[in-house]
Motif scaffolding. Structure first.
Motif, PDB file in Angstrom:
ATOM      1  N   ALA A 254       0.837  -1.209   0.000  1.00  0.00           N
ATOM      2  CA  ALA A 254       0.000   0.000   0.000  1.00  0.00           C
ATOM      3  C   ALA A 254       0.869   1.256   0.000  1.00  0.00           C
ATOM      4  O   ALA A 254       0.580   2.227  -0.725  1.00  0.00           O
ATOM      5  CB  ALA A 254      -0.918  -0.012   1.209  1.00  0.00           C
ATOM      6  N   GLU A 255       1.907   1.242   0.801  1.00  0.00           N
ATOM      7  CA  GLU A 255       2.800   2.413   0.870  1.00  0.00           C
ATOM      8  C   GLU A 255       3.469   2.675  -0.476  1.00  0.00           C
ATOM      9  O   GLU A 255       3.526   3.814  -0.965  1.00  0.00           O
ATOM     10  CB  GLU A 255       3.854   2.181   1.954  1.00  0.00           C
ATOM     11  CG  GLU A 255       4.823   3.337   2.124  1.00  0.00           C
ATOM     12  CD  GLU A 255       5.867   3.063   3.190  1.00  0.00           C
ATOM     13  OE1 GLU A 255       6.684   3.964   3.474  1.00  0.00           O
ATOM     14  OE2 GLU A 255       5.883   1.943   3.747  1.00  0.00           O
ATOM     15  N   LYS A 256       3.965   1.626  -1.099  1.00  0.00           N
ATOM     16  CA  LYS A 256       4.640   1.768  -2.397  1.00  0.00           C
ATOM     17  C   LYS A 256       3.649   2.166  -3.488  1.00  0.00           C
ATOM     18  O   LYS A 256       3.969   2.966  -4.375  1.00  0.00           O
ATOM     19  CB  LYS A 256       5.348   0.456  -2.756  1.00  0.00           C
ATOM     20  CG  LYS A 256       6.519   0.134  -1.841  1.00  0.00           C
ATOM     21  CD  LYS A 256       6.969  -1.305  -1.972  1.00  0.00           C
ATOM     22  CE  LYS A 256       7.547  -1.624  -3.312  1.00  0.00           C
ATOM     23  NZ  LYS A 256       8.105  -3.012  -3.358  1.00  0.00           N
ATOM     24  N   THR A 257       2.442   1.619  -3.422  1.00  0.00           N
ATOM     25  CA  THR A 257       1.428   1.966  -4.417  1.00  0.00           C
ATOM     26  C   THR A 257       1.018   3.424  -4.286  1.00  0.00           C
ATOM     27  O   THR A 257       0.890   4.149  -5.293  1.00  0.00           O
ATOM     28  CB  THR A 257       0.194   1.056  -4.254  1.00  0.00           C
ATOM     29  OG1 THR A 257       0.587  -0.316  -4.438  1.00  0.00           O
ATOM     30  CG2 THR A 257      -0.884   1.411  -5.256  1.00  0.00           C
ATOM     31  N   ALA A 258       0.802   3.877  -3.065  1.00  0.00           N
ATOM     32  CA  ALA A 258       0.422   5.281  -2.846  1.00  0.00           C
ATOM     33  C   ALA A 258       1.508   6.231  -3.339  1.00  0.00           C
ATOM     34  O   ALA A 258       1.221   7.265  -3.961  1.00  0.00           O
ATOM     35  CB  ALA A 258       0.145   5.508  -1.357  1.00  0.00           C
ATOM     36  N   ALA A 259       2.771   5.869  -3.090  1.00  0.00           N
ATOM     37  CA  ALA A 259       3.874   6.719  -3.555  1.00  0.00           C
ATOM     38  C   ALA A 259       3.899   6.795  -5.078  1.00  0.00           C
ATOM     39  O   ALA A 259       4.126   7.868  -5.665  1.00  0.00           O
ATOM     40  CB  ALA A 259       5.195   6.161  -3.023  1.00  0.00           C
ATOM     41  N   ALA A 260       3.658   5.653  -5.740  1.00  0.00           N
ATOM     42  CA  ALA A 260       3.665   5.643  -7.202  1.00  0.00           C
ATOM     43  C   ALA A 260       2.498   6.462  -7.768  1.00  0.00           C
ATOM     44  O   ALA A 260       2.638   7.148  -8.788  1.00  0.00           O
ATOM     45  CB  ALA A 260       3.585   4.201  -7.711  1.00  0.00           C
ATOM     46  N   LEU A 261       1.336   6.404  -7.115  1.00  0.00           N
ATOM     47  CA  LEU A 261       0.186   7.182  -7.571  1.00  0.00           C
ATOM     48  C   LEU A 261       0.418   8.677  -7.380  1.00  0.00           C
ATOM     49  O   LEU A 261       0.070   9.491  -8.253  1.00  0.00           O
ATOM     50  CB  LEU A 261      -1.066   6.742  -6.822  1.00  0.00           C
ATOM     51  CG  LEU A 261      -1.609   5.351  -7.179  1.00  0.00           C
ATOM     52  CD1 LEU A 261      -2.703   4.944  -6.202  1.00  0.00           C
ATOM     53  CD2 LEU A 261      -2.142   5.328  -8.613  1.00  0.00           C
ATOM     54  N   LYS A 262       0.999   9.049  -6.251  1.00  0.00           N
ATOM     55  CA  LYS A 262       1.252  10.470  -5.985  1.00  0.00           C
ATOM     56  C   LYS A 262       2.230  11.057  -7.004  1.00  0.00           C
ATOM     57  O   LYS A 262       2.119  12.234  -7.381  1.00  0.00           O
ATOM     58  CB  LYS A 262       1.785  10.644  -4.570  1.00  0.00           C
ATOM     59  CG  LYS A 262       0.736  10.400  -3.493  1.00  0.00           C
ATOM     60  CD  LYS A 262       1.353  10.515  -2.101  1.00  0.00           C
ATOM     61  CE  LYS A 262       0.327  10.250  -1.016  1.00  0.00           C
ATOM     62  NZ  LYS A 262       0.926  10.314   0.341  1.00  0.00           N
ATOM     63  N   LYS A 263       3.181  10.238  -7.466  1.00  0.00           N
ATOM     64  CA  LYS A 263       4.102  10.728  -8.499  1.00  0.00           C
ATOM     65  C   LYS A 263       3.358  11.050  -9.787  1.00  0.00           C
ATOM     66  O   LYS A 263       3.790  11.888 -10.575  1.00  0.00           O
ATOM     67  CB  LYS A 263       5.173   9.676  -8.766  1.00  0.00           C
ATOM     68  CG  LYS A 263       6.240   9.585  -7.694  1.00  0.00           C
ATOM     69  CD  LYS A 263       7.317   8.588  -8.084  1.00  0.00           C
ATOM     70  CE  LYS A 263       8.419   8.538  -7.023  1.00  0.00           C
ATOM     71  NZ  LYS A 263       9.483   7.561  -7.377  1.00  0.00           N
ATOM     72  N   ARG A 264       2.231  10.368  -9.988  1.00  0.00           N
ATOM     73  CA  ARG A 264       1.403  10.634 -11.161  1.00  0.00           C
ATOM     74  C   ARG A 264       0.343  11.689 -10.874  1.00  0.00           C
ATOM     75  O   ARG A 264      -0.508  11.966 -11.734  1.00  0.00           O
ATOM     76  CB  ARG A 264       0.714   9.339 -11.615  1.00  0.00           C
ATOM     77  CG  ARG A 264       1.661   8.298 -12.193  1.00  0.00           C
ATOM     78  CD  ARG A 264       0.927   6.963 -12.389  1.00  0.00           C
ATOM     79  NE  ARG A 264       1.653   6.009 -13.213  1.00  0.00           N
ATOM     80  CZ  ARG A 264       2.638   5.243 -12.794  1.00  0.00           C
ATOM     81  NH1 ARG A 264       3.033   5.324 -11.522  1.00  0.00           N
ATOM     82  NH2 ARG A 264       3.246   4.412 -13.619  1.00  0.00           N
ATOM     83  N   GLY A 265       0.350  12.242  -9.685  1.00  0.00           N
ATOM     84  CA  GLY A 265      -0.616  13.256  -9.311  1.00  0.00           C
ATOM     85  C   GLY A 265      -1.989  12.692  -9.011  1.00  0.00           C
ATOM     86  O   GLY A 265      -2.988  13.418  -9.054  1.00  0.00           O
ATOM     87  N   VAL A 266      -2.064  11.397  -8.683  1.00  0.00           N
ATOM     88  CA  VAL A 266      -3.341  10.730  -8.427  1.00  0.00           C
ATOM     89  C   VAL A 266      -3.518  10.528  -6.928  1.00  0.00           C
ATOM     90  O   VAL A 266      -2.655   9.950  -6.263  1.00  0.00           O
ATOM     91  CB  VAL A 266      -3.407   9.366  -9.149  1.00  0.00           C
ATOM     92  CG1 VAL A 266      -4.705   8.647  -8.826  1.00  0.00           C
ATOM     93  CG2 VAL A 266      -3.246   9.561 -10.649  1.00  0.00           C
ATOM     94  N   ARG A 267      -4.646  10.970  -6.396  1.00  0.00           N
ATOM     95  CA  ARG A 267      -4.924  10.809  -4.972  1.00  0.00           C
ATOM     96  C   ARG A 267      -6.307  10.209  -4.711  1.00  0.00           C
ATOM     97  O   ARG A 267      -6.714  10.078  -3.572  1.00  0.00           O
ATOM     98  CB  ARG A 267      -4.796  12.149  -4.239  1.00  0.00           C
ATOM     99  CG  ARG A 267      -3.366  12.663  -4.194  1.00  0.00           C
ATOM    100  CD  ARG A 267      -3.245  13.949  -3.433  1.00  0.00           C
ATOM    101  NE  ARG A 267      -1.866  14.394  -3.334  1.00  0.00           N
ATOM    102  CZ  ARG A 267      -1.017  14.038  -2.375  1.00  0.00           C
ATOM    103  NH1 ARG A 267      -1.433  13.221  -1.415  1.00  0.00           N
ATOM    104  NH2 ARG A 267       0.218  14.483  -2.360  1.00  0.00           N
ATOM    105  N   GLU A 268      -7.009   9.843  -5.768  1.00  0.00           N
ATOM    106  CA  GLU A 268      -8.310   9.207  -5.631  1.00  0.00           C
ATOM    107  C   GLU A 268      -8.456   8.192  -6.749  1.00  0.00           C
ATOM    108  O   GLU A 268      -8.254   8.519  -7.925  1.00  0.00           O
ATOM    109  CB  GLU A 268      -9.432  10.244  -5.690  1.00  0.00           C
ATOM    110  CG  GLU A 268     -10.800   9.662  -5.398  1.00  0.00           C
ATOM    111  CD  GLU A 268     -11.873  10.731  -5.299  1.00  0.00           C
ATOM    112  OE1 GLU A 268     -13.067  10.380  -5.300  1.00  0.00           O
ATOM    113  OE2 GLU A 268     -11.501  11.932  -5.221  1.00  0.00           O
ATOM    114  N   VAL A 269      -8.777   6.927  -6.373  1.00  0.00           N
ATOM    115  CA  VAL A 269      -8.796   5.868  -7.375  1.00  0.00           C
ATOM    116  C   VAL A 269     -10.015   4.970  -7.185  1.00  0.00           C
ATOM    117  O   VAL A 269     -10.621   4.920  -6.115  1.00  0.00           O
ATOM    118  CB  VAL A 269      -7.526   4.981  -7.298  1.00  0.00           C
ATOM    119  CG1 VAL A 269      -6.285   5.794  -7.592  1.00  0.00           C
ATOM    120  CG2 VAL A 269      -7.433   4.287  -5.938  1.00  0.00           C
ATOM    121  N   THR A 270     -10.348   4.260  -8.259  1.00  0.00           N
ATOM    122  CA  THR A 270     -11.293   3.153  -8.196  1.00  0.00           C
ATOM    123  C   THR A 270     -10.485   1.887  -7.974  1.00  0.00           C
ATOM    124  O   THR A 270      -9.556   1.597  -8.745  1.00  0.00           O
ATOM    125  CB  THR A 270     -12.093   3.040  -9.501  1.00  0.00           C
ATOM    126  OG1 THR A 270     -12.839   4.233  -9.698  1.00  0.00           O
ATOM    127  CG2 THR A 270     -13.039   1.846  -9.446  1.00  0.00           C
TER     128      THR A 270
END
Length: 405
Positions: A254-270
């Motif tokens: 979860a930590e690694k996934t959240a970091a990868a999403l934040k690099k893409r500017g994503v903070r809300e996902v399905t």
């Protein structure tokens, strides 16, 4: 003056310390025995020593260094030799000879192969048993299989007077080079093999996958929809607990996934989850049972609802959905909001965001056999099926295991 500690000494220091402990009693006895002689020698040479010029500082240093190196070499020589792992071969051989009982503690240790305070120590690797029972020496110095009577003398007392093995017991020993049966006890009686089939599962999985194979759980991002898919890798030891004990951690994923999403500017996902590595029904034919969770490619802590790591335990009704809900909560802790997860399948276009992997298959097999772990047994049978091109369901897994034997 500060002298830097050399790297070779840091490597050798534990060995030298153990060696010094081994020879310390001998040195003490030598000193006690030689004490009177040294005293007489000192009294006899005292007048001469008063006429000797006081050594210089560099002479003291050189002499002390030479004596220290000589002592260290002597200690290592006495205590050695050492094997490639840094263990003294004499210690290893003695441990085997003592035949200590014990085993790996998979529930409380620091890893899949670790042990903790108060837990049983891992049993030493025993030498070859059958080769030590006698038999003839074949060309090349290799001992042939022992005779029938040798095996009977050894195994009969262990099997015939063993109430812990139950009222009905059977065994067979076969020489694989010739196919000859060397020993049998009720070996023709039809009995339910029960958990001894895990030995077959272990052999099949190791043969099909190799001892270094790891089970990987990952997250993937669908480029077209922005959906994040939690892809089950068939690892029942994936853990959501804070103390991962060297297992694959859902928290780390979860930590690694959240970091990868934040690099893409994503903070809300399905969020969705993928269990399609396995096929067929998830419910074992025995039905709901505390010895086995539903067999699915995604679960955490074998679907257990308590803090246990082995043995019977209450299980969640839907391990995959439970793991996905837990993952959504962990993402939120790292600043990414996820929708209520549902089942899906990651496409070939999905980009991997993060992965976590299990301990190597050799450690998983050890855990399965030590704990008689049904969840791991079912998982490894299905991975054997996947590796050999058979359906990863109950029938295909059984056929895959049988085919590898």
């Amino acid at each position: 003056m500060a002298v830097p500690e050399l790297r070779p000494w840091r490597t050798a220091r534990p060995h030298v310390a153990r060696a010094a402990d081994a020879v310390r009693p001998r040195l003490s006895r030598f000193v006690r025995a030689a004490g009177p002689r040294v005293a007489r020698l000192a009294r006899a040479t005292a007048p001469r020593l008063t006429r000797i010029t006081r050594p210089k500082t560099w002479q003291y240093t050189a002499g002390a260094a030479t004596a220290g190196l000589a002592l260290a070499a002597g200690v290592v020589t006495v205590a050695g030799p050492w094997d490639s792992t840094g263990q003294r071969t004499a210690e290893r051989d003695r441990a085997v000879a003592l035949e200590h009982t014990g085993g790996t503690d998979h529930g409380r240790g620091s890893g899949a192969s670790g042990t903790s305070s108060g837990s049983p120590r891992p049993a030493p690797s025993a030498g070859a048993v059958l080769a030590g029972l006698g038999g003839t020496t074949a060309p090349g110095g290799v001992k042939a299989a022992p005779g029938d009577q040798d095996l009977a003398d050894l195994l009969d007392p262990l099997l015939k007077d063993a109430p812990g093995l139950g009222e009905r017991r059977a065994a067979a020993v076969v020489d694989l080079t010739t196919g000859k049966r060397l020993y049998g006890l009720g070996s023709d009686a039809p009995l339910t093999p029960a958990s001894t089939t895990k030995i077959a599962t272990a052999v099949a999985a190791l043969t099909a996958l190799g001892p270094d194979h790891r089970l990987t759980t990952r997250t993937a991002l669908e480029a077209d929809t922005g959906e994040v898919v939690l892809v089950g890798g068939g690892d029942p030891t994936l853990t959501a607990r804070e103390d991962a004990r060297d297992l694959a951690s859902l928290r780390t994923l979860a930590e690694k996934t959240a970091a990868a999403l934040k690099k893409r500017g994503v903070r809300e996902v399905t969020l969705s989850y993928d269990t399609t590595l396995y096929a067929g029904t998830e419910m074992h034919p025995i039905g709901v049972n505390e010895n086995l969770a539903r067999v699915t490619a995604l679960m955490t802590d074998e679907g257990r609802t308590d803090d246990s790591t082995s043995g019977p335990a209450p299980r969640v009704s839907d391990p995959a959905a439970d793991a996905a809900r837990t993952f959504a909560g962990l993402l939120k802790q790292h600043g990414v909001t996820a929708s209520a997860p549902g089942p899906s399948k990651a496409t070939g276009r999905a980009a991997t965001l993060a992965t976590v992997s299990s301990p190597p298959l050799s450690a998983l097999v050890e855990r399965m056999l030590t704990n008689s772990d049904n969840d791991l047994a079912e998982a490894l049978a299905r991975h054997t099926a996947v590796a050999t091109g058979k359906p990863a369901d109950f029938d295909g897994a059984g056929a895959a295991v049988a085919a590898r034997l």
